[in-house]
Design an enzyme around this catalytic site. Sequence first.
Site: not given
Ligand code: GLU
Length: 306
Positions: A242, A260, A63, A190, A66
Amino acid sequence: MLTQECLQDAVKYGECFIKFGKTAEYIPELARVNKYHLGACIVGLDGTVMEYGDTRTPFTIQSISKLASLILAISDRGADYLFHDKVGVEPTGDPFNSIIKLETKTKPFNPFINAGAITVASCIDGKDSDEKFERFLQFIRKVCGNEEIALNEAVYLSEKSTGDRNRALAYYLKASGILEGNVEECLDFYFKMCSVNVTAVDIAQMSAVLANHGACPSTGEVLIEPESAKAIRALMLTCGMYDGSGEFAMTVGFPAKSGVGGGIAAALVDRMGIGVFGPALDEKGNSIGGIKILEYLSKKMDFNLF
Ligand code: GLU
């Protein structure tokens, strides 16, 4: 002043909590990672680097990617369009991969939950997923100051073959007219952007750029528009951890984004960038040892903004 000894103590403190965490089991390839890794790196705005522990061990950015995709989308589409038509800027209080609010709200709450990040990924220029990914890779290499950054093919394939929840989010967003273009191309990009290998040093460098209003601390080159850097830091503070973002703001008190894969990137404006890596996660998906390192540093060094 922050010393090497203090950083070492912070990591040692974080190590005590690893046993309470688990690696991200919903992505099979991540479940195999040794959960006992832990390390932290600090990049000062004069370019100095301080590190302790597993700071050169590669892990997937997940994430934290992002941040970079949002910066690209803002520069491609403009913040007004993006935050008006495509994603909101409010925390959800729901898990990162939640689907529940998509039916009651037209656009995803923020760009860091999966629904928001997949939408943002669809807004990045590029004729297909390869072209989008190439642009993403060039940018992440530049902002982390590391030309070696590359895709972790095994994690990418693992995510792609098991990412049905993200697929469900993306198709729902397409049906609502939010997600642009071809759904599978967008998802492929993604999954790839989440599966790029980085180290704690890399994400500390990127955080230092964000802390330095978008300019690279060692060269002065502007890599991110200052207004974008400001927006990203604000979103990191409110939505970066989160559904643990509120508690993190209270106990640690500065902008951070977790993934994650076990990374956390933290940007202390006008002070430093911090990168931590610890793949044992708490129940919200944040690095359990990583949070404790940041909590320790925040208390010891009085880093809390509030
Ligand atoms: N590639 C992970 C997903 O889409 C990223 C989630 C994350 O790191 O929050 O579930």
